[in-house]
Design a protein around this motif. Structure first.
Motif, PDB file in Angstrom:
ATOM      1  N   TYR A  51      70.608 -62.523  -3.000  1.00  0.00           N
ATOM      2  CA  TYR A  51      70.093 -63.883  -2.847  1.00  0.00           C
ATOM      3  C   TYR A  51      69.278 -64.209  -4.083  1.00  0.00           C
ATOM      4  N   LEU A  79      75.111 -70.393   3.881  1.00  0.00           N
ATOM      5  CA  LEU A  79      75.370 -69.181   4.654  1.00  0.00           C
ATOM      6  C   LEU A  79      76.609 -69.355   5.513  1.00  0.00           C
ATOM      7  N   ASP A 133      69.886 -70.967  -3.615  1.00  0.00           N
ATOM      8  CA  ASP A 133      69.255 -72.100  -2.940  1.00  0.00           C
ATOM      9  C   ASP A 133      70.026 -73.367  -3.300  1.00  0.00           C
ATOM     10  N   GLU A 140      70.127 -72.614   8.953  1.00  0.00           N
ATOM     11  CA  GLU A 140      70.280 -71.783   7.750  1.00  0.00           C
ATOM     12  C   GLU A 140      68.910 -71.393   7.185  1.00  0.00           C
ATOM     13  N   ARG A 141      67.987 -72.354   7.179  1.00  0.00           N
ATOM     14  CA  ARG A 141      66.641 -72.045   6.662  1.00  0.00           C
ATOM     15  C   ARG A 141      65.986 -70.940   7.482  1.00  0.00           C
ATOM     16  N   LYS A 176      67.399 -67.633   6.588  1.00  0.00           N
ATOM     17  CA  LYS A 176      67.039 -67.172   5.243  1.00  0.00           C
ATOM     18  C   LYS A 176      65.637 -66.570   5.207  1.00  0.00           C
ATOM     19  N   LEU A 214      65.192 -63.009   4.169  1.00  0.00           N
ATOM     20  CA  LEU A 214      65.849 -62.599   2.919  1.00  0.00           C
ATOM     21  C   LEU A 214      64.867 -62.617   1.755  1.00  0.00           C
ATOM     22  N   ARG A 229      64.487 -62.735  -2.384  1.00  0.00           N
ATOM     23  CA  ARG A 229      65.295 -63.155  -3.538  1.00  0.00           C
ATOM     24  C   ARG A 229      65.298 -62.107  -4.624  1.00  0.00           C
TER      25      ARG A 229
END
Ligand SMILES: [Mg+2]
Length: 168
Positions: A10, A119, A137, A155-156, A159, A162, A164
């Motif tokens: 990511y 995603l 992003d 999706e947010r 995430k 996750l 980066r």
């Protein structure tokens, strides 16, 4: 389950994918989503830094191709401008378009990654096709098609855990 729903990597923006890092991750080919990954949805072309990244990545010997759910005429125009092979109407999250793009461009699935901002489209499609996946992003997601915007809140949430892999 983790390997279906979540990306292998990511990053914030494709420009974080330097040739050195791609080599470290065993990636020789990138399948690139177009809208909100390379460019703003309503704009015909990517911004300057992404155009430069495309040039540098290609110059480093990484194979590139567009894989978009967008319609043929719009995506073929973009692909022509960027001088990239393309697969339009890919119907991500189904993996067929991803597999076809690898076949048509002689990309080895073991060394190919699907890169995209969604995603529930790009990452699922890449995971279902059994290749590495890299989430970015979205670029100005508020400008997108209403159907895509519906997918952003869940999706947010997904995430959140996750981390980066951005450059320091
Ligand atoms: Mg997209």
């Amino acid at each position: 389950m983790r390997y279906l729903f979540f990306p292998t990597r990511y990053v914030g923006r494709v420009t974080a994918l330097t040739p050195q890092r791609l080599a470290d991750w065993g990636i020789a080919s990138l399948l690139l989503d177009a809208d909100c990954t390379l460019k703003r949805y309503p704009e015909p072309l990517p911004e300057e830094d992404i155009l430069r990244w495309l040039e540098q990545t290609r110059a480093a010997g990484i194979s590139l191709a567009l894989v978009s759910n967008g319609l043929g005429p719009r995506i073929s125009r973009l692909a022509g401008e960027l001088k990239l092979p393309f697969t339009a109407r890919a119907i991500k999250p189904l993996p067929g378009g991803v597999r076809r793009a690898m076949r048509e461009n002689n990309m080895d699935p073991k060394h190919t990654a699907m890169v995209g901002d969604q995603l529930f489209a790009d990452i699922w499609a890449g995971n279902l096709a059994g290749i590495q996946t890299i989430l970015v992003d979205p670029i100005h997601p508020e400008e997108e098609h209403w159907f895509t915007r519906l997918k952003r809140p869940p999706e947010r949430l997904m995430k959140l855990p996750l981390k980066r892999d951005d450059l320091p």
